[in-house]
Write an enzyme that holds these catalytic residues in place. Sequence first.
Site, PDB file in Angstrom:
ATOM      1  N   ASP A  68      15.479 -16.135  13.558  1.00  0.00           N
ATOM      2  CA  ASP A  68      16.077 -15.813  12.263  1.00  0.00           C
ATOM      3  C   ASP A  68      16.535 -14.357  12.230  1.00  0.00           C
ATOM      4  OD1 ASP A  68      15.471 -18.400  11.369  1.00  0.00           O
ATOM      5  OD2 ASP A  68      13.473 -17.774  10.730  1.00  0.00           O
TER       6      ASP A  68
ATOM      7  N   GLY B 195      15.795 -19.524   5.689  1.00  0.00           N
ATOM      8  CA  GLY B 195      16.744 -18.854   4.810  1.00  0.00           C
ATOM      9  C   GLY B 195      16.249 -17.505   4.353  1.00  0.00           C
TER      10      GLY B 195
ATOM     11  N   THR C   6       7.376 -15.930  16.096  1.00  0.00           N
ATOM     12  CA  THR C   6       7.699 -16.525  14.797  1.00  0.00           C
ATOM     13  C   THR C   6       8.812 -15.749  14.097  1.00  0.00           C
ATOM     14  OG1 THR C   6       5.413 -17.262  14.534  1.00  0.00           O
ATOM     15  CG2 THR C   6       6.784 -17.232  12.562  1.00  0.00           C
TER      16      THR C   6
END
Length: 308
Positions: A259, A44, A255
């Site tokens: 997102d 998030g 990584t």
Amino acid sequence: MPKKFDVVVVGSVNADLVVGVERRPAPGETVLGSDLATYPGGKGANQAVAAARLGGRVGILARIGGDGHGGLLRDALAEAGVDLGHLLVTEGPSGVALITVGPDGDNSIIVSPGANARLTPDDVARAREMIASAAVVSFQLEVPVPTVLAAARAACDAGARVVLNLSPPAPVPGELLALCDPLVVNEHEAAFLLGREGRTGAEAERRTPSAVAEALLERGPRSVVVTLGGDGALAADASGTIAVAAPKVEVVDTTGAGDAFTAALCLRLAHGDPLKDAVRYATRVGAAAVRESGAQSSYPTADDELPL
């Protein structure tokens, strides 16, 4: 009336504890790694920061712990310009992700939810005004599914576009899938969802990406985006399926790249781009994010030149 926020993220905030390894240990084996590095993360928070760095007006509904990680996480969101009016503090630990990064830049992640597991539908009810003021509301599954469903309902009722990244993969109700526009999955997440139709995950993974996208549409979402790593992504809706190639870049650390992709996708959808154009932009942002170590620290700004 213009929306106050381009994107509101309802999701997780974690401290990423990252160690580089030459190879991952086998069961019962110990290997030496690099110095431990701590970064702000969580799916998030990553999406909120990535969208804000790209120039979006972004808010977040999330929980952090009252521990030492909580301050780091709050500061990172504030520095990126994310609205923190509904960043809540829970007694106890913040969420933590334990990440190992191999020499090829690929990562393995274990998440301890901490405060993220305590985000509730009541928190959603108190944040309804913020959710209603967003063009797009973005979700992941590092917070409880009932909370995601409650927030997705609130977003849909307010006329916001719902984007769900099914990560980490978990069973979700058909009602939630039906609200997605789009559902965003990678190949493993797609295999998980389709494997629940009676096929094994391996059988689902043997489908072509186009067949995967079409099968996912049959599960109810209004549109689907399947990310394919270095091979780009597929976008599918009722009008058909389109493949989008990814720029070729030197991979340092993957990584948080997914997102960054989802954040860029949400931002362009909030600005009114067609799905295929939003996916094209998102693949460029995702490619930019793998060129540096860490998650949020690798995200491009609106002024950075993106790879072609």
